[in-house]
Design an enzyme around this catalytic site. Structure first.
Site, PDB file in Angstrom:
ATOM      1  N   HIS A 125      -4.822   1.798   7.193  1.00  0.00           N
ATOM      2  CA  HIS A 125      -3.454   2.309   7.301  1.00  0.00           C
ATOM      3  C   HIS A 125      -3.221   3.435   6.293  1.00  0.00           C
ATOM      4  CE1 HIS A 125       1.020   1.549   8.005  1.00  0.00           C
ATOM      5  NE2 HIS A 125       1.028   2.275   6.895  1.00  0.00           N
ATOM      6  N   GLU A 126      -3.623   3.206   5.032  1.00  0.00           N
ATOM      7  CA  GLU A 126      -3.362   4.199   3.983  1.00  0.00           C
ATOM      8  C   GLU A 126      -4.256   5.426   4.123  1.00  0.00           C
ATOM      9  OE1 GLU A 126      -0.705   3.834   2.459  1.00  0.00           O
ATOM     10  OE2 GLU A 126      -0.420   1.729   2.955  1.00  0.00           O
TER      11      GLU A 126
ATOM     12  N   GLY B  95       0.836  -1.188   0.000  1.00  0.00           N
ATOM     13  CA  GLY B  95       0.000   0.000   0.000  1.00  0.00           C
ATOM     14  C   GLY B  95       0.871   1.238   0.000  1.00  0.00           C
TER      15      GLY B  95
ATOM     16  N   CYS C  88       5.719   0.127   7.996  1.00  0.00           N
ATOM     17  CA  CYS C  88       5.438   1.206   7.045  1.00  0.00           C
ATOM     18  C   CYS C  88       6.692   1.507   6.234  1.00  0.00           C
ATOM     19  CB  CYS C  88       4.976   2.451   7.796  1.00  0.00           C
ATOM     20  SG  CYS C  88       4.539   3.844   6.727  1.00  0.00           S
ATOM     21  N   LEU C  89       6.511   1.736   4.923  1.00  0.00           N
ATOM     22  CA  LEU C  89       7.639   2.068   4.068  1.00  0.00           C
ATOM     23  C   LEU C  89       8.300   3.378   4.491  1.00  0.00           C
ATOM     24  CD1 LEU C  89       6.072   1.191   0.592  1.00  0.00           C
ATOM     25  CD2 LEU C  89       7.773  -0.137   1.845  1.00  0.00           C
TER      26      LEU C  89
ATOM     27  N   GLN D 120       3.274   9.875   1.048  1.00  0.00           N
ATOM     28  CA  GLN D 120       4.547   9.188   1.236  1.00  0.00           C
ATOM     29  C   GLN D 120       5.571   9.503   0.152  1.00  0.00           C
ATOM     30  OE1 GLN D 120       2.318   5.275   2.124  1.00  0.00           O
ATOM     31  NE2 GLN D 120       4.268   5.050   3.188  1.00  0.00           N
TER      32      GLN D 120
ATOM     33  N   HIS E 156      -2.804   7.671   6.576  1.00  0.00           N
ATOM     34  CA  HIS E 156      -1.720   8.463   5.988  1.00  0.00           C
ATOM     35  C   HIS E 156      -2.254   9.769   5.401  1.00  0.00           C
ATOM     36  CE1 HIS E 156       2.188   6.601   6.205  1.00  0.00           C
ATOM     37  NE2 HIS E 156       1.753   5.438   5.755  1.00  0.00           N
TER      38      HIS E 156
END
Length: 214
Positions: free
Chosen positions: A184-185, A100, A142-143, A105, A188
């Site tokens: 989660h996204e 995702g 998380c990235l 990000q 963000h």
């Protein structure tokens, strides 16, 4: 000036406002597309976005001053730029082995999300959770916060309404992992990170050779 040139001028202006390209690049690209056919313009525009995103790596180390801690703006209209941006967000996600990615990000404050939990690519514009039920607790990473993991409580099932890349209203039901990733996204997009919601005492760092902080 024909309508196509006006459209691409607006696309490039939007890219500049979103922080994907500089003002100098905006002017340079526009000058180059003036004599191109519409199909060539679109392919060239995709290339510009792809190269820009490659230079704009995934934003890490969240602070109050970067896009990870800011609320993304709604997309008012789908466009060639938005479609190309979603496509290249997917490229970034796959290249980093993510499941995702939100536009925050990569430094773009637009409400855009791409997801693939192994069931195919999902592209969402302005996603909103309209219903949730149940409860699940599981490990998240998380990235944008590499090597950190924690246990996070999420709904077991969510229903999300959004717009697809063609401007059509869609509704997606996610359960288990998909529900977790959707939450989660969308977090963000509101400047919220999984570390904000992790269960107390569960955050941990992956220890790798040469990492003195472990």
């Amino acid at each position: 000036m024909d309508v196509f040139r006006m459209e691409y001028k607006q696309v490039l202006k939007t890219m500049h406002i979103a922080g994907v390209i500089s003002k100098q690049t905006m002017k340079s690209v526009y000058g180059q597309i003036l004599d191109m056919s519409d199909s060539d313009r679109e392919e060239y525009l995709k290339k510009v976005i792809r190269n820009s995103i490659k230079k704009t790596t995934i934003t890490k180390e969240p602070t109050n001053n970067n896009t990870l801690r800011k609320k993304a703006e709604s997309v008012t209209k789908t466009s060639k730029y938005i479609r190309a941006l979603l496509e290249n967000m997917a490229d970034v996600m796959y290249s980093t082995n993510g499941i995702g990615l939100a536009a925050n990000q990569i430094g773009v404050l637009k409400r855009l999300v791409v997801i693939d939990v192994g069931e195919g690519l999902i592209k969402l514009i302005n996603p909103v959770i309209i219903h949730s039920s149940g409860e699940q607790t599981g490990q998240e990473g998380c990235l944008s916060i590499p090597d950190i993991w924690g246990m996070v409580k999420r709904p077991e099932k969510v229903v999300v309404k959004a717009i697809d890349e063609n401007g059509k209203k869609v509704e997606i039901t996610g359960e288990d992992l998909l529900a977790r990733v959707l939450c989660h996204e969308i977090d963000h997009l509101n400047g919220i990170l999984f570390t904000d919601k992790a269960e107390p005492g569960t955050l941990q760092r992956d220890c790798k050779e040469g990492n003195d902080s472990c």
